[in-house]
Enzyme design. Structure first.
Site, PDB file in Angstrom:
ATOM      1  N   LYS A  23       0.840  -1.209   0.000  1.00 40.85           N
ATOM      2  CA  LYS A  23       0.000   0.000   0.000  1.00 40.85           C
ATOM      3  C   LYS A  23       0.869   1.250   0.000  1.00 40.85           C
ATOM      4  O   LYS A  23       0.584   2.231  -0.705  1.00 40.85           O
ATOM      5  CB  LYS A  23      -0.895  -0.051   1.247  1.00 40.85           C
ATOM      6  CG  LYS A  23      -1.831   1.107   1.437  1.00 40.85           C
ATOM      7  CD  LYS A  23      -2.880   0.791   2.495  1.00 40.85           C
ATOM      8  CE  LYS A  23      -2.317   0.687   3.885  1.00 40.85           C
ATOM      9  NZ  LYS A  23      -2.223   1.985   4.584  1.00 40.85           N
ATOM     10  N   ARG A  28       2.494   6.038  -3.189  1.00 41.00           N
ATOM     11  CA  ARG A  28       3.541   6.960  -3.638  1.00 41.00           C
ATOM     12  C   ARG A  28       3.617   6.982  -5.169  1.00 41.00           C
ATOM     13  O   ARG A  28       3.686   8.045  -5.796  1.00 41.00           O
ATOM     14  CB  ARG A  28       4.902   6.554  -3.043  1.00 41.00           C
ATOM     15  CG  ARG A  28       5.048   6.901  -1.575  1.00 41.00           C
ATOM     16  CD  ARG A  28       6.132   6.070  -0.884  1.00 41.00           C
ATOM     17  NE  ARG A  28       6.413   6.536   0.466  1.00 41.00           N
ATOM     18  CZ  ARG A  28       5.645   6.301   1.522  1.00 41.00           C
ATOM     19  NH1 ARG A  28       4.530   5.607   1.388  1.00 41.00           N
ATOM     20  NH2 ARG A  28       5.980   6.772   2.715  1.00 41.00           N
ATOM     21  N   GLN A 147       4.797  10.516   6.808  1.00 41.51           N
ATOM     22  CA  GLN A 147       3.899  10.814   5.688  1.00 41.51           C
ATOM     23  C   GLN A 147       3.889  12.303   5.351  1.00 41.51           C
ATOM     24  O   GLN A 147       3.718  12.675   4.190  1.00 41.51           O
ATOM     25  CB  GLN A 147       2.486  10.319   5.998  1.00 41.51           C
ATOM     26  CG  GLN A 147       2.386   8.801   5.983  1.00 41.51           C
ATOM     27  CD  GLN A 147       1.004   8.306   6.319  1.00 41.51           C
ATOM     28  OE1 GLN A 147       0.069   9.085   6.524  1.00 41.51           O
ATOM     29  NE2 GLN A 147       0.852   7.000   6.392  1.00 41.51           N
ATOM     30  N   ASP A 292       3.870   0.217  12.448  1.00 44.41           N
ATOM     31  CA  ASP A 292       2.652  -0.489  12.035  1.00 44.41           C
ATOM     32  C   ASP A 292       2.633  -1.962  12.433  1.00 44.41           C
ATOM     33  O   ASP A 292       1.583  -2.603  12.376  1.00 44.41           O
ATOM     34  CB  ASP A 292       2.446  -0.369  10.519  1.00 44.41           C
ATOM     35  CG  ASP A 292       1.873   0.989  10.124  1.00 44.41           C
ATOM     36  OD1 ASP A 292       1.371   1.701  11.010  1.00 44.41           O
ATOM     37  OD2 ASP A 292       1.926   1.330   8.930  1.00 44.41           O
ATOM     38  N   ARG A 323      -3.896   3.595  18.908  1.00 42.66           N
ATOM     39  CA  ARG A 323      -3.599   2.159  18.919  1.00 42.66           C
ATOM     40  C   ARG A 323      -3.032   1.676  20.249  1.00 42.66           C
ATOM     41  O   ARG A 323      -3.203   0.508  20.598  1.00 42.66           O
ATOM     42  CB  ARG A 323      -2.641   1.812  17.764  1.00 42.66           C
ATOM     43  CG  ARG A 323      -3.331   1.861  16.416  1.00 42.66           C
ATOM     44  CD  ARG A 323      -2.407   1.540  15.260  1.00 42.66           C
ATOM     45  NE  ARG A 323      -3.182   1.442  14.017  1.00 42.66           N
ATOM     46  CZ  ARG A 323      -2.643   1.419  12.809  1.00 42.66           C
ATOM     47  NH1 ARG A 323      -1.328   1.482  12.670  1.00 42.66           N
ATOM     48  NH2 ARG A 323      -3.414   1.328  11.738  1.00 42.66           N
ATOM     49  N   ARG A 366      -5.801  -2.874  11.341  1.00 44.28           N
ATOM     50  CA  ARG A 366      -4.714  -3.632  11.968  1.00 44.28           C
ATOM     51  C   ARG A 366      -5.148  -4.277  13.295  1.00 44.28           C
ATOM     52  O   ARG A 366      -4.579  -5.287  13.689  1.00 44.28           O
ATOM     53  CB  ARG A 366      -3.479  -2.753  12.162  1.00 44.28           C
ATOM     54  CG  ARG A 366      -2.953  -2.220  10.837  1.00 44.28           C
ATOM     55  CD  ARG A 366      -1.485  -1.895  10.852  1.00 44.28           C
ATOM     56  NE  ARG A 366      -1.096  -1.196   9.635  1.00 44.28           N
ATOM     57  CZ  ARG A 366      -0.920  -1.766   8.451  1.00 44.28           C
ATOM     58  NH1 ARG A 366      -1.089  -3.070   8.321  1.00 44.28           N
ATOM     59  NH2 ARG A 366      -0.579  -1.052   7.396  1.00 44.28           N
TER      60      ARG A 366
END
Length: 404
Positions: A23, A28, A147, A292, A323, A366
């Site tokens: 992903k 990108r 990001q 992640d 998270r 996730r």
């Protein structure tokens, strides 16, 4: 799919899975393809995020709604800022409207971008008028989400004078910045990174180019967890490179300590349970370059009855959900004990796992996938199981393929 009940897995986990493109790489390259139409992309991600990105990039309406897709929000903020003679409202879900974007907006406005906040200062929605940006120097804190930085780097070759990006303070999430730079270099963009400064030269056009996207390492993490939790198990995944651009490829090293051996063979990886655990290596594991995979690692350790102490997790608080809080809440429902700060998580060893617990997913793909491997230990239920489509739409079919 409201609630998915998974009975305790009694068979040995085994099988072969093909996982679609990363992903991170796909998103990108999709942005870069808008600047360089002769770029061809193969093995693109089939995730919701990638599909949303594709649609948004060819959007002809005055409003673009990217839902929960944080990457799309960050990358499109820069993209629409440099898309001359365009005007768009960039918005998202309720959660997205509470995810900060001020650092990126400030950086872009310092380059001359025309961006206004529609509702709350520092947060989406954004009203963006695309224009030619003539300034070419920007400063940004190094410890922000990668990001923001990648978003600026992706549009840098289209700027009249390129971009000189200077970091203030410690730089985090380096692997994702390196991924962006590697993809730019693959297209022939001249660039350099010395100490606290990245220089990107302007590149109006490129030669015809095809890029094959490597499969997603984050998606591979759930199979690492399954294999770690299932004695004598073996799973083959494709298509992976030994020298990856993805920060999450550190999985291969981390999971050695959780009893999983990784063998690279003809663009595939074979994961095999060795049963050799090394708990000491998980007592101060810094995931600043691969946050992640934190959820997956914590759940694996909990399933194995091991303790772990993870650091470098500060960006997890501004993801699809907080998270760190979500992990603490759900693991404690299962009978575990977790302590968190703003950037660390400590899991105590526990031999007890409560059965038939329903795991809340908090609109976070996730959370659903990270907790699924616990079915090797106890029957479990996953709420809002369809949330996996954000990054891995075929996850439940693939999970079933190797567990039943």
């Amino acid at each position: 799919m409201e609630l998915l009940k998974i009975d305790k897995i009694t068979k040995t986990v085994s099988g072969t899975i093909e996982i679609t493109g990363s992903k991170s790489e796909t998103n990108r390259l999709l942005v870069l393809q808008q600047f360089y139409p002769n770029l061809k992309i193969e093995n693109t991600s089939n995730s919701d995020d990638a599909i949303l990105m594709q649609k948004a990039l060819v959007n002809t309406t005055s409003e673009v709604n990217i839902g929960h897709a944080g990457t799309a929000m960050r990358f499109l903020t820069s993209y629409f800022s440099v898309k001359e003679n365009s005007e768009v409202i960039l918005t998202g879900s309720h959660r997205m409207k509470n995810r900060p974007v001020k650092i990126l907006v400030d950086a872009l406005t310092s380059l001359g971008a025309d961006i206004q906040y529609v509702e709350k200062e520092g947060y989406p929605p954004l009203k963006i008028k695309g224009k030619k940006l003539t300034k070419g120097v920007v400063e940004i804190e190094g410890n922000v989400s990668s990001q923001y930085i990648s978003s600026l780097l992706l549009v840098a070759p289209t700027l009249q004078n390129g971009l000189k990006l200077k970091f203030k303070g410690e730089i985090t999430s380096v692997p994702y910045i390196k991924m962006t730079l590697a993809l730019l270099a693959e297209l022939g963009v001249e660039l350099s990174w010395d100490d606290d400064t990245i220089l990107i030269q302007p590149k109006p056009t490129i030669e015809d180019k095809t890029v094959v996207v490597e499969s997603d390492w984050s998606s591979a993490s759930y199979y690492y967890s399954l294999v770690a939790l299932s004695p004598n198990s073996e799973v083959k995944l494709s298509s992976y490179k030994q020298h990856s651009l993805q920060g999450d490829s550190v999985l291969a090293n981390i999971y050695k300590n959780l009893g999983v051996e990784t063998t690279f063979e003809n663009n595939s990886i074979i994961l095999k349970n060795t049963g050799h655990l090394n708990p000491s290596k998980l007592m101060d594991l810094n995931l600043i370059g691969a946050p992640d995979i934190a959820q997956t690692i914590v759940v694996t350790c909990f399933g194995l009855g091991m303790e772990c102490y993870l650091t470098g997790l500060h960006t997890l608080k501004i993801k699809e959900t907080d998270r760190l809080v979500a992990l603490k809440t759900e693991i404690e429902k299962l009978g575990g004990k977790v302590e968190i700060t703003n950037e660390t998580l400590q899991l105590a060893s526990s031999k007890i796992i409560n059965e038939n617990i329903s795991i809340a997913t908090y609109d976070d793909h996730r959370m659903a996938m990270a907790f699924a491997p616990l079915a090797t230990r106890v029957s479990i239920a996953i709420e809002e199981a369809n949330v996996v489509s954000k990054s891995y739409p075929t996850f439940w079919e693939d999970f079933k393929k190797v567990t039943s």
